[in-house]
Design an enzyme around this catalytic site. Structure first.
Site, PDB file in Angstrom:
ATOM      1  N   HIS A 136       0.808  -1.224   0.000  1.00  0.00           N
ATOM      2  CA  HIS A 136       0.000   0.000   0.000  1.00  0.00           C
ATOM      3  C   HIS A 136       0.847   1.284   0.000  1.00  0.00           C
ATOM      4  O   HIS A 136       0.570   2.219   0.756  1.00  0.00           O
ATOM      5  CB  HIS A 136      -0.966  -0.001   1.197  1.00  0.00           C
ATOM      6  CG  HIS A 136      -2.017  -1.082   1.138  1.00  0.00           C
ATOM      7  ND1 HIS A 136      -2.508  -1.602  -0.036  1.00  0.00           N
ATOM      8  CD2 HIS A 136      -2.677  -1.745   2.133  1.00  0.00           C
ATOM      9  CE1 HIS A 136      -3.420  -2.520   0.225  1.00  0.00           C
ATOM     10  NE2 HIS A 136      -3.540  -2.645   1.531  1.00  0.00           N
ATOM     11  N   HIS A 210      -9.788   1.833   0.698  1.00  0.00           N
ATOM     12  CA  HIS A 210      -9.700   0.690   1.617  1.00  0.00           C
ATOM     13  C   HIS A 210     -10.782   0.735   2.694  1.00  0.00           C
ATOM     14  O   HIS A 210     -10.487   0.593   3.888  1.00  0.00           O
ATOM     15  CB  HIS A 210      -8.307   0.666   2.241  1.00  0.00           C
ATOM     16  CG  HIS A 210      -7.800  -0.690   2.591  1.00  0.00           C
ATOM     17  ND1 HIS A 210      -8.404  -1.491   3.526  1.00  0.00           N
ATOM     18  CD2 HIS A 210      -6.746  -1.395   2.127  1.00  0.00           C
ATOM     19  CE1 HIS A 210      -7.718  -2.618   3.636  1.00  0.00           C
ATOM     20  NE2 HIS A 210      -6.709  -2.596   2.792  1.00  0.00           N
ATOM     21  N   GLU A 348     -11.446  -3.921  -2.810  1.00  0.00           N
ATOM     22  CA  GLU A 348     -10.590  -2.860  -3.336  1.00  0.00           C
ATOM     23  C   GLU A 348     -10.458  -3.010  -4.846  1.00  0.00           C
ATOM     24  O   GLU A 348      -9.834  -3.955  -5.321  1.00  0.00           O
ATOM     25  CB  GLU A 348      -9.219  -2.940  -2.666  1.00  0.00           C
ATOM     26  CG  GLU A 348      -9.265  -2.880  -1.152  1.00  0.00           C
ATOM     27  CD  GLU A 348      -8.104  -3.622  -0.488  1.00  0.00           C
ATOM     28  OE1 GLU A 348      -6.952  -3.213  -0.686  1.00  0.00           O
ATOM     29  OE2 GLU A 348      -8.340  -4.622   0.200  1.00  0.00           O
TER      30      GLU A 348
HETATM   31  C1  GLA Z   1      -5.035  -5.425   1.886  1.00  0.00           C
HETATM   32  C2  GLA Z   1      -4.052  -6.541   1.859  1.00  0.00           C
HETATM   33  C3  GLA Z   1      -4.155  -7.309   3.123  1.00  0.00           C
HETATM   34  C4  GLA Z   1      -3.967  -6.428   4.319  1.00  0.00           C
HETATM   35  C5  GLA Z   1      -4.941  -5.301   4.288  1.00  0.00           C
HETATM   36  C6  GLA Z   1      -4.700  -4.335   5.407  1.00  0.00           C
HETATM   37  O1  GLA Z   1      -6.315  -5.855   1.728  1.00  0.00           O
HETATM   38  O2  GLA Z   1      -4.220  -7.384   0.762  1.00  0.00           O
HETATM   39  O3  GLA Z   1      -3.200  -8.334   3.123  1.00  0.00           O
HETATM   40  O4  GLA Z   1      -2.669  -5.897   4.301  1.00  0.00           O
HETATM   41  O5  GLA Z   1      -4.869  -4.634   3.057  1.00  0.00           O
HETATM   42  O6  GLA Z   1      -4.551  -4.943   6.642  1.00  0.00           O
END
Ligand code: GLA
Length: 382
Positions: A136, A210, A348
């Site tokens: 991210h 998110h 997402e």
């Molecule tokens: C995304 C990632 C997960 C996790 C979340 C946040 O969805 O794919 O593995 O890191 O973000 O916790």
């Protein structure tokens, strides 16, 4: 059966049922000019504001920190509002320990293996913040930046324009990236996100949102009874570090088959290697429609207990479905309840994880002179 949303909301308002934390219901069906208030201050004194906006029966609170959706309230078929997104009631918790609750994600959503990629013959090393990998956008991604926020009200729409410029080299990414993200609430109560970005050097970009959804209300327990459908025949299996292997595997005959709506909990305890790696579902679906110039419907989520629904349409080729596996009972949410594993899910819309290292995946490269543009629309019903 789905009721006409505006009729339901108007009925609820007439019955005086629409009052919530948003205070007052002057025009439950109409757009309300976004209202700004101070939410908190960062350690260096920077002020963080919270914007409240409302249209077509959907109510949202958005922070200038991370573009975070701090609350999103929608009614059920009887007009009872609940906040259906996880979050905190104070800024310090967002800064200290948020697992990206409600945040805008950039410069690159999801993982890049070992935080490394090569572009035009040049190697880049990114900030590594998830084991060996970059997740991210790295340690200080767009979710931890203060955005400039500009409210607008245009025709029957209300919304916010959010601006953030990532400098050349920030978190290891090449190029100054100017991002503009527009959150629009339409007269039907849809939440539309338009992402735009330009760069002055070739770079990679993959912006997403998110939000952690629980359509029964945040803090109400697990989402394993929520029913979900995803218009995808393939997904991208991962290794133990959650990096795609490069394969586009068929969902048919696996727990990853959501082509027909099914309860999220139905297959989540199947002893499938991919579910062991993800500690549940934490995978990218390769949407059948691929990249499109206008948003197309790709997923429907429904909570049978309240009847609330969420439909997602996007221009993007991928959807990361994360079943809240890392929520571990250590965070206290907006309503004062502890969040535990499976208490929410994320959907997402994105390009595929690790695309900069996967030549067969759709490209995430953005070059000077080009404009990155993607759109995702969230439609709510009951
Ligand atoms: C995304 C990632 C997960 C996790 C979340 C946040 O969805 O794919 O593995 O890191 O973000 O916790």
């Amino acid at each position: 059966m789905e009721l006409n949303r505006r009729t339901v909301i108007a009925g609820a308002a007439a019955a005086g049922m629409a009052a919530t934390a948003f205070g007052g219901t002057a025009h439950a069906t109409g757009g309300r000019k976004p209202v700004k208030e101070l939410f908190g201050k960062l350690a260096d004194g920077t002020k963080v504001y919270r914007w409240s906006l409302e249209n077509g029966g959907t109510r949202m609170k958005v922070l200038s920190y991370g573009g975070i959706v701090q609350a999103l309230e929608i009614p059920d078929s009887r007009g009872r509002y609940r906040n259906v997104s996880l979050g905190f009631d104070n800024l310090d918790d967002y800064v200290a320990s948020s697992p990206y609750f409600g945040a805008l994600i950039g410069r690159y959503g999801n993982r890049i293996a070992k935080g490394r990629f090569t572009l035009d013959g040049k190697d880049h090393q990114l900030s590594v913040n998830d084991g060996d990998n970059s997740l991210h956008g790295g340690a200080q991604g767009f979710d931890k930046r203060v955005w400039d926020v500009e409210p607008f009200s245009q025709g029957s729409d209300v919304g916010l324009r959010l601006y953030y410029t990532g400098v050349d080299g920030e978190m290891g990414y090449p190029g100054t990236l100017r991002s503009k993200v527009t959150y629009t609430l339409t007269r039907d109560g849809d939440w539309r996100i338009d992402y735009e970005a330009t760069t002055d050097k070739a770079t990679v970009v993959n912006l997403t949102s998110h939000v952690y959804w629980n359509l029964a209300g945040e803090g109400s327990g697990s989402i394993y009874d929520h029913e979900l459908s995803i218009a995808a025949s393939r997904y991208t299996p991962v290794d133990s570090g959650l990096i795609p292997t490069g394969e586009l595997a068929k969902v048919a005959g696996t727990p990853f088959d959501f082509r027909r709506s099914k309860a999220i909990g139905r297959d989540i305890r199947v002893a499938h290697q991919q579910l062991l790696y993800g500690k549940g579902i934490d995978h990218n679906w390769a949407l059948d429609k691929g990249i499109t110039s206008t948003p197309e419907h790709v997923a429907t989520l429904r909570d049978p207990s309240s009847g609330r629904t969420l439909k997602i349409a996007t221009t993007e080729p991928g959807l990361q479905f994360y079943s809240g596996n890392f929520l571990d009972g250590t965070l206290v949410g907006t309503g004062g309840s502890v969040y535990r594993q499976g208490d929410a899910l994320c959907l997402e819309t994105q390009h595929f994880p690790d695309s900069p290292n996967q030549p067969s995946f759709p490209s995430t490269v953005l070059r000077p002179g080009q404009t990155y543009r993607t759109t995702t629309v969230h439609s709510f019903g009951a």
